[in-house]
Enzyme design. Sequence first.
Site, short mmCIF file in Angstrom:
data_model
loop_
_atom_site.label_atom_id
_atom_site.label_comp_id
_atom_site.label_asym_id
_atom_site.label_seq_id
_atom_site.Cartn_x
_atom_site.Cartn_y
_atom_site.Cartn_z
N PRO A 20 0.84 -1.21 0.00
CA PRO A 20 0.00 0.00 0.00
C PRO A 20 0.87 1.25 0.00
CG PRO A 20 0.03 -1.03 2.18
CD PRO A 20 0.76 -1.96 1.25
N GLN A 74 -6.33 -1.04 3.59
CA GLN A 74 -5.53 -0.61 4.74
C GLN A 74 -6.19 0.55 5.46
OE1 GLN A 74 -1.62 1.66 4.75
NE2 GLN A 74 -0.87 -0.37 5.29
N CYS A 104 3.70 3.57 8.05
CA CYS A 104 3.91 4.85 7.37
C CYS A 104 4.77 5.77 8.22
CB CYS A 104 2.56 5.52 7.07
SG CYS A 104 2.77 7.09 6.19
N HIS A 173 8.53 -3.75 6.82
CA HIS A 173 9.45 -2.96 6.00
C HIS A 173 10.79 -2.91 6.72
CE1 HIS A 173 10.44 0.35 3.11
NE2 HIS A 173 11.31 0.60 4.06
#
Length: 332
Positions: A20, A74, A104, A173
């Site tokens: 995303p 998401q 994020c 990530h």
Amino acid sequence: MLPTAKIGPYTLPNPLIVAPMAGVTDRPFRQLCRRMGAGLAVSEMVIADSKLWHTRKSQTRLNHQGEPEPRSVQIAGGDPDMLADAARQNAAFGAQIIDINMGCPAKKVCNKAAGSALMKDEKLVRAILEAVASAVDIPVTLKMRTGWDQDNRNAPVIARMAEDAGIQAIAVHGRTRADKYNGDAEYDTIAEVKASVGIPVFANGDITTPEKARQVLTHTSADGLLIGRGAQGRPWIFREILHYLETGEHLPEPPLNEVEQILSEHLAELHGFYGEKMGVRIARKHVGWYLQSHDQSKQFRKRFNAIDDALEQKDSIEQYFSGLRNGEVFAA
């Protein structure tokens, strides 16, 4: 040999997922990447506060018409009850997987105690995971970073917490919140997360070539990969990686005519999805990504970015590729 990727009751066609990305993974891009070989495409994040969903931006983000299953949405926020409610409402709108954003690094997200900022507060993380997982009867997944900063890589702790709360899969990530997108991703922490839990783990970060994909899968033992920036302007990266993982051989670069066709169809989808005014603006960044490796002087992109008309954008792309065919070499 490709790993088999499962999320709850869903066995994905393959273990490559479109990560995303806010402002990127809209419906046209998700559908394009699926056609190009991705096994799943996760929507750009929807803010948890449903009072804000009347905006044009939220309405386009909540649009999943015609998307192949399973549809993954998401959600982002920092309030457990609000996130649980957002999960319930998105499930009612047709989401089949809910993904919680704890990855994020953007300031405007982290300043509101959402995104990767949440990783600082493990008690709140637990409350969110439990609230969302118990709010819906569809799989809930978690996207996070390796930690808050390099001295606080707590992803393995949160992964175990997530598994206990009923989360069905985790994506990590390979950078901390403090790293933003700087430096190189590290995969040791992802390997540690994979070793810590029994649910599927997906690796993310700097996966831009078929060789890197295989290297990351081998290093982490992950169940699959999330590919984000590597797909910008190169949606065919999914079929390239799949082919390499299955055969050990490289697919040739897509021929010029195919690149033009993919880009032209993408352009038309953006214009149709957003309407001409917004579609023309959003198309500019995508065209920039498609052409960044061979419009080295950026002269064409400067001219393209000044165009305000959908038909003129379409014609200019045709002229650009016609010029390439008349002597310039395309190097993707």
